[in-house]
Write a protein that holds these residues in place. Sequence first.
Motif, PDB file in Angstrom:
ATOM      1  N   GLN A 266       0.772  -1.230   0.098  1.00  0.00           N
ATOM      2  CA  GLN A 266      -0.095  -0.043   0.014  1.00  0.00           C
ATOM      3  C   GLN A 266       0.685   1.406   0.020  1.00  0.00           C
ATOM      4  O   GLN A 266       0.469   2.262  -0.707  1.00  0.00           O
ATOM      5  N   ASP A 304       0.103  -4.404  -3.858  1.00  0.00           N
ATOM      6  CA  ASP A 304      -1.141  -3.194  -4.389  1.00  0.00           C
ATOM      7  C   ASP A 304      -0.445  -2.009  -3.834  1.00  0.00           C
ATOM      8  O   ASP A 304       0.221  -2.052  -2.633  1.00  0.00           O
ATOM      9  N   SER A 338      -9.256   6.699  -3.245  1.00  0.00           N
ATOM     10  CA  SER A 338     -10.850   7.179  -3.458  1.00  0.00           C
ATOM     11  C   SER A 338     -11.182   7.118  -1.642  1.00  0.00           C
ATOM     12  O   SER A 338     -11.333   5.975  -1.085  1.00  0.00           O
TER      13      SER A 338
HETATM   14  N1  5AD Z   1      -8.759   3.820  -2.561  1.00  0.00           N
HETATM   15  C1  5AD Z   1      -7.969   3.292  -3.164  1.00  0.00           C
HETATM   16  N2  5AD Z   1      -7.601   2.126  -3.374  1.00  0.00           N
HETATM   17  C2  5AD Z   1      -8.160   1.101  -2.508  1.00  0.00           C
HETATM   18  N3  5AD Z   1      -8.027   0.126  -2.333  1.00  0.00           N
HETATM   19  C3  5AD Z   1      -8.782  -0.542  -1.248  1.00  0.00           C
HETATM   20  N4  5AD Z   1      -9.264   0.385  -0.659  1.00  0.00           N
HETATM   21  C4  5AD Z   1      -9.190   1.837  -1.289  1.00  0.00           C
HETATM   22  C5  5AD Z   1      -9.407   3.216  -1.536  1.00  0.00           C
HETATM   23  N5  5AD Z   1     -10.431   3.465  -0.764  1.00  0.00           N
HETATM   24  C6  5AD Z   1      -7.018  -0.936  -3.017  1.00  0.00           C
HETATM   25  C7  5AD Z   1      -5.987  -1.408  -2.118  1.00  0.00           C
HETATM   26  C8  5AD Z   1      -6.410  -2.904  -1.748  1.00  0.00           C
HETATM   27  C9  5AD Z   1      -6.868  -3.179  -3.319  1.00  0.00           C
HETATM   28  C10 5AD Z   1      -7.712  -4.464  -3.444  1.00  0.00           C
HETATM   29  O1  5AD Z   1      -7.871  -1.905  -3.445  1.00  0.00           O
HETATM   30  O2  5AD Z   1      -4.643  -1.342  -2.497  1.00  0.00           O
HETATM   31  O3  5AD Z   1      -5.222  -3.935  -1.555  1.00  0.00           O
END
Ligand code: 5AD
Length: 438
Positions: A266, A304, A338
């Motif tokens: 992340q 991710d 987001s």
């Molecule tokens: N905004 C952007 N990316 C997100 N993810 C999860 N929630 C959000 C968010 N609010 C991404 C993370 C997660 C993937 C499945 O989606 O990186 O590992």
Amino acid sequence: MLQKKVHIMTYGCQMNVSDSEKISTALRGAGYESSPTIDGADMVILNTCSIRAKAEEKIYGILFTMKGRLKKNPGLLIGVGGCVAQQEGERLLKKVPHLNFVFGTHNLHLLPEMVRQAEAGKRVAETSFIDDESRLDLFPMQSEGSGVTRFVTIMQGCDNFCSYCIVPYVRGREVSRRFSELLDDIRSAADSGVREVTLLGQNVNSYGSKGDDGSGFASLIRDVAEIDGIERIRFMTSHPKDISAPLIECYAEVRKLCSHIHLPVQSGSDRVLQMMNRGYTRAGYLEKVARLRAARPDILITSDIIVGFPGETEEEFSDSLSLIEEVGYVDTFSFIYSPRPETKAAALHDSIESREKHERLNRLLALQKSLTARIQSSMVGERLEILVEGKGRDDGQIFGRSSGSRIVNLQGSLDLVGTLQKPLIVKAMQNCLLGELT
Ligand code: 5AD
Ligand code: SF4
């Protein structure tokens, strides 16, 4: 009696793909058979994703276009399930007047009754949560489908509450399937020709941590590896903070466990990781990576990454870039942050301009592209073992995945589907490799 037809549209993650199979099974009980196209369907179901705002907006767009379909086919029933349904519930019926029913992520077993009510002209929404193991008894979990690879849900829900993530709110608390039931399921999959299973859950590392027999994820992997016919084991998704010593030992000892791990980091910045409530530091993450590599030197790692978390500075973003290089990810899935309803991060002041976020994302994508190319090129000249899964990209081609989860296309007969082959890698493309059976 003539079977009615339902067309199921699936969005988002693999968990939704697996839920769509269950929806299809539930609707068979209500007299509906699945149809691959919407033309001629009596009912359409959208199995939705709300992980990012864009995914949710897409659903509203599709629901809007359904109005045109209804003009041609006024009897068409429309239902919405999945995470948007869970999040919005009754509100969705109010927002979309031509919608007939809404069912949450824990209510698939109620579908036949809801469909009966919708057929009788009622508009219904059911999104109650069932947060104990009884939810697993409400629905046959046996996965269906054919082919040589199979996704098997081992647990559902998430208790981690990463500050940006809506999953704990729309999927509920963690619940694990029973050990013995899972093994029976995988044994029967193996009997029907499945050679590779992917153990699926929002947070597979905590499999069994609340279960009645307390068996952990590592022992599940070892027991699955004992099943005759199963040649390969994968899993998704694992949380870095929960990567345990017994799991790392599996990489050293269990040959059938594939040389790949999706380990979402992340961010590469400690301050951002803390704001995200991830429960590890950059150094802690890198230490786990080093231990995984020591156990399985050829392991390929994917991740991710979220770009533009509220308050992320340029320097903190650079920390993510340097981490990508330091780990040497073969691939990353990157997303612009987001804000999602109910999450903690949604209350944070988001000062980064959209243009800046996109610029950062593009820099990250460019870096990853060159890294992927470098790693894939290094495979040219090697022989990679693949499990042949089906028809390849071009005519006469078949494809399979390497243990490290790289797609390999090659000339070959479909008779090889389900077998392990060791093609020579002759070329690296951006998204796949080209192999030759010689
Ligand atoms: N905004 C952007 N990316 C997100 N993810 C999860 N929630 C959000 C968010 N609010 C991404 C993370 C997660 C993937 C499945 O989606 O990186 O590992
Ligand atoms: Fe979301 Fe975090 Fe749970 Fe993954 S571990 S589903 S990112 S809350």
